[in-house]
Design an enzyme around this catalytic site. Structure first.
Site, mmCIF file in Angstrom:
data_model
loop_
_atom_site.group_PDB
_atom_site.id
_atom_site.type_symbol
_atom_site.label_atom_id
_atom_site.label_comp_id
_atom_site.label_asym_id
_atom_site.label_seq_id
_atom_site.Cartn_x
_atom_site.Cartn_y
_atom_site.Cartn_z
ATOM 1 N N HIS A 26 0.817 -1.224 0.000
ATOM 2 C CA HIS A 26 0.000 0.000 0.000
ATOM 3 C C HIS A 26 0.843 1.264 0.000
ATOM 4 C CE1 HIS A 26 -4.078 -1.745 0.706
ATOM 5 N NE2 HIS A 26 -3.333 -2.787 1.038
ATOM 6 N N ASP B 4 3.708 9.449 -0.994
ATOM 7 C CA ASP B 4 2.475 8.744 -0.615
ATOM 8 C C ASP B 4 2.264 7.600 -1.608
ATOM 9 O OD1 ASP B 4 0.124 8.237 0.772
ATOM 10 O OD2 ASP B 4 -0.611 10.290 0.620
HETATM 11 P P1 ADQ Z 1 -3.092 6.371 4.346
HETATM 12 O O1 ADQ Z 1 -1.700 6.860 4.532
HETATM 13 O O2 ADQ Z 1 -3.883 6.234 5.576
HETATM 14 O O3 ADQ Z 1 -3.136 5.012 3.518
HETATM 15 P P2 ADQ Z 1 -4.973 7.608 2.345
HETATM 16 O O4 ADQ Z 1 -4.785 6.843 1.085
HETATM 17 O O5 ADQ Z 1 -5.203 9.058 2.081
HETATM 18 O O6 ADQ Z 1 -3.751 7.484 3.343
HETATM 19 O O7 ADQ Z 1 -6.215 7.024 3.095
HETATM 20 C C1 ADQ Z 1 -6.735 7.634 4.244
HETATM 21 C C2 ADQ Z 1 -8.167 7.158 4.464
HETATM 22 O O8 ADQ Z 1 -8.567 7.567 5.757
HETATM 23 C C3 ADQ Z 1 -9.128 7.764 3.467
HETATM 24 O O9 ADQ Z 1 -10.065 6.786 3.088
HETATM 25 C C4 ADQ Z 1 -9.806 8.892 4.264
HETATM 26 O O10 ADQ Z 1 -11.140 9.147 3.913
HETATM 27 C C5 ADQ Z 1 -9.754 8.339 5.679
HETATM 28 N N1 ADQ Z 1 -9.676 9.446 6.629
HETATM 29 C C6 ADQ Z 1 -8.786 10.448 6.634
HETATM 30 N N2 ADQ Z 1 -9.029 11.300 7.638
HETATM 31 C C7 ADQ Z 1 -10.094 10.832 8.283
HETATM 32 C C8 ADQ Z 1 -10.842 11.272 9.417
HETATM 33 N N3 ADQ Z 1 -10.512 12.369 10.103
HETATM 34 N N4 ADQ Z 1 -11.875 10.525 9.799
HETATM 35 C C9 ADQ Z 1 -12.201 9.395 9.124
HETATM 36 N N5 ADQ Z 1 -11.549 8.945 8.055
HETATM 37 C C10 ADQ Z 1 -10.511 9.647 7.642
HETATM 38 C C11 ADQ Z 1 -2.153 4.071 3.035
HETATM 39 C C12 ADQ Z 1 -1.077 4.670 2.137
HETATM 40 C C13 ADQ Z 1 -1.725 5.422 0.990
HETATM 41 C C14 ADQ Z 1 -2.665 4.503 0.221
HETATM 42 C C15 ADQ Z 1 -3.606 3.761 1.161
HETATM 43 C C16 ADQ Z 1 -4.395 2.686 0.434
HETATM 44 O O11 ADQ Z 1 -0.213 5.526 2.869
HETATM 45 O O12 ADQ Z 1 -0.749 5.957 0.113
HETATM 46 O O13 ADQ Z 1 -3.439 5.271 -0.685
HETATM 47 O O14 ADQ Z 1 -2.899 3.142 2.222
HETATM 48 O O15 ADQ Z 1 -3.568 1.819 -0.250
#
Ligand code: ADQ
Length: 495
Positions: free
Chosen positions: A172, A384
């Site tokens: 991921h 990311d």
């Molecule tokens: P993350 O680093 O956690 O994921 P991201 O891909 O942006 O980053 O996913 C975050 C998730 O958390 C999103 O679905 C978002 O809606 C949710 N989220 C964020 N803030 C929130 C809040 N305050 N309350 C509830 N939900 C919230 C890791 C990797 C990424 C990759 C993903 C998936 O670092 O690069 O895209 O896995 O593979």
């Protein structure tokens, strides 16, 4: 479900097995002390539900609480099989090796990585425990899908125990260039762990390329195209490493954002901030990889030089609490909260905050309303794997409105070329891009958003899961050893 009468727990085996550090549920205790499990929000769970719907599946992972693991149970339409972690293991395997060694190395060493032999030993032990559990619950010839950097040794451990199963692993997060990866004292063991799989999936072609190069340079393996011939590790099999970018559940987010209550809430959010003419939004885990400091610096300078008016502009920064016991995260929180206080102190007017900062988790409806309310979505990671927030924003903008500002250093930027792309290290460029996105004409925004929505609608999370499983199915390797039944009587080690 295949019965295995006579064995101790578990009482059944499954054709489709998922392994991830965390189970897809959170334990909730109510006022009377009753325990229940709530499905965690997020695309991975949704994607896996759709994959599990027509399969016989189990999810193996940690419950999120240190100590003894609960018995396997059914929730969210699937069987969940908890793996125990002691408090020491949580610190060494999860907070330590996963999040303070691997996470910084895999994200360009934005903060220095910590290398501790004890952490590595515990990481190994926990990975072995996951593999043993998987070997117990996987039916003959099952498909096992292992997720992420916390479980990189699981494929090889599992292959040793169960050469009959088909093993896939999905990364991921980024896979780093070999020059950075080579810093890890246990680099060869990590590569050998991964090479137990039949297929390895990555977010970007560059990540798969970095992995292939690491196999060549560090292990001296023969790589032809995207296939590695693993001679000496597990008796000769081929492993394919390729890019399968993750996505979001476009349809369900699009539907949610169209509901009258979410639309009304979006209007209410703007009204509660004094109806600013420009609303900027950032939604991230509070993580140093996400470039929150850089975006706040650019925003503060724009307010200072008068390019933006703090009384008529609001920046909402939602920063989900994350890894709160690790020093780099404690430092980041202090820095961000200091910057927010300074920006508000200098540039807000009563009833019109220049910044709204929320260190909390929210439900899907509230996130959808925020996406719908924002004029510019500011996504500025320094590195990311993908960034799902960018794709969620697109999925929610059924009005074809809004502008996406996106860092070049996200996996998402490979696909989302119609976003306003930025290098977050370049503060001058970042400031210009914020103004470009804010001042783009409605026609320009709509043209870009339509193209972005077409792409994310087509490449949604269901498409991703299907593509991964097709690649795993077609992977070149066939079991090379005689099929052997797994041992079922070993007990779980407690550490
Ligand atoms: P993350 O680093 O956690 O994921 P991201 O891909 O942006 O980053 O996913 C975050 C998730 O958390 C999103 O679905 C978002 O809606 C949710 N989220 C964020 N803030 C929130 C809040 N305050 N309350 C509830 N939900 C919230 C890791 C990797 C990424 C990759 C993903 C998936 O670092 O690069 O895209 O896995 O593979």
């Amino acid at each position: 479900m295949a019965d295995s009468a006579g064995s101790s727990r578990p009482s059944s085996t499954f054709d489709f097995v998922i392994a991830a550090n965390r189970l897809p549920v959170d334990r909730v205790v109510d006022e009377d002390g009753n325990v229940s499990w709530h499905r965690s929000p997020g695309g991975l769970v949704t994607a896996m539900e759709s994959v599990m719907a027509d399969r016989d599946g189990v999810w193996v992972g940690w419950s999120g609480e240190a100590g003894e693991a609960p018995e396997p149970f059914d929730e969210a339409g699937m069987r969940l099989h908890p793996v125990p972690l002691s408090e020491d293991e949580v610190q060494a395997y999860y907070e330590g090796f996963s999040n303070d060694t691997l996470w910084p190395v895999y994200h360009d060493v934005i903060v220095p990585a910590q290398f501790h032999r004890k952490w590595w030993n515990v990481y190994r032990e926990v990975n072995e425990r996951f593999a043993r559990t998987l070997a117990e619950v996987a039916a003959e010839g099952a498909t096992v899908w292992v997720h992420d950097y916390q479980l990189q040794l699981v494929p090889a451990f599992l292959r040793q125990l169960r050469p009959d199963v088909r093993i896939g692993w999905f990364d991921h997060i980024p896979f780093p260039p070999v020059e950075l990866f080579a810093q890890i004292p246990w680099r060869a063991a990590i590569l050998e762990g991964l090479l137990g799989a039949d297929f390895l999936g990555f977010q970007r072609p560059g990540d798969a390329g970095n992995f292939l190069r690491a196999c060549r340079h560090i292990l001296g393996m023969t790589v032809k195209g995207d296939v590695i011939h693993v001679g000496k590790v597990t008796g000769g099999h081929d492993v394919r490493a390729a890019c399968v970018p993750i996505s979001v559940d476009f349809r369900s987010m699009d539907e949610l954002a169209r509901t009258p209550s979410v639309r009304a809430r979006a209007r209410e959010i703007r009204a509660s901030l004094g109806d600013p003419s420009l609303l900027l939004l950032g939604i991230d885990r509070l993580d140093y990889t996400k470039g929150i400091r850089h975006r706040l610096k650019a925003y503060e300078e724009l307010l200072k030089d008068g390019s933006l008016d703090g009384a008529d502009t609001t920046f909402i920064q939602i920063a989900t609490p994350s890894r709160e016991r690790i020093d780099a995260y404690i430092d980041l929180r202090e820095h961000v909260e200091g910057a927010v206080g300074r920006i508000n102190g200098n540039y807000s007017a009563i009833g019109s905050p220049a910044m709204e900062y929320l260190h909390q988790a929210y439900g899907r409806e509230e996130l959808a309303a925020l996406y719908l309310a924002a004029d510019v979505m500011v996504v500025t990671p320094l590195r990311d794997g993908m960034n799902l927030v960018a794709k969620e924003y697109i999925a929610c903008r059924h009005d074809n409105g809004g502008a996406l500002l996106l860092s070049e250093f996200t996996g998402a930027a490979e696909e989302l070329r119609e976003a306003f792309l930025v290098n977050p290290h370049d503060i001058v460029g970042l400031k210009r891009a914020i103004l470009d996105a804010a001042h783009a004409s409605p026609q320009e925004r709509s043209r870009r958003m339509k193209a972005l929505r077409r792409r994310v609608r087509r490449n949604d999370v269901q498409h991703w899961a299907g593509a991964f499983l097709d690649a795993l199915e077609a992977a070149p390797n066939k079991p090379v050893r005689p099929v052997r039944k797994p041992t079922r009587d070993h007990t779980h080690e407690e550490h």
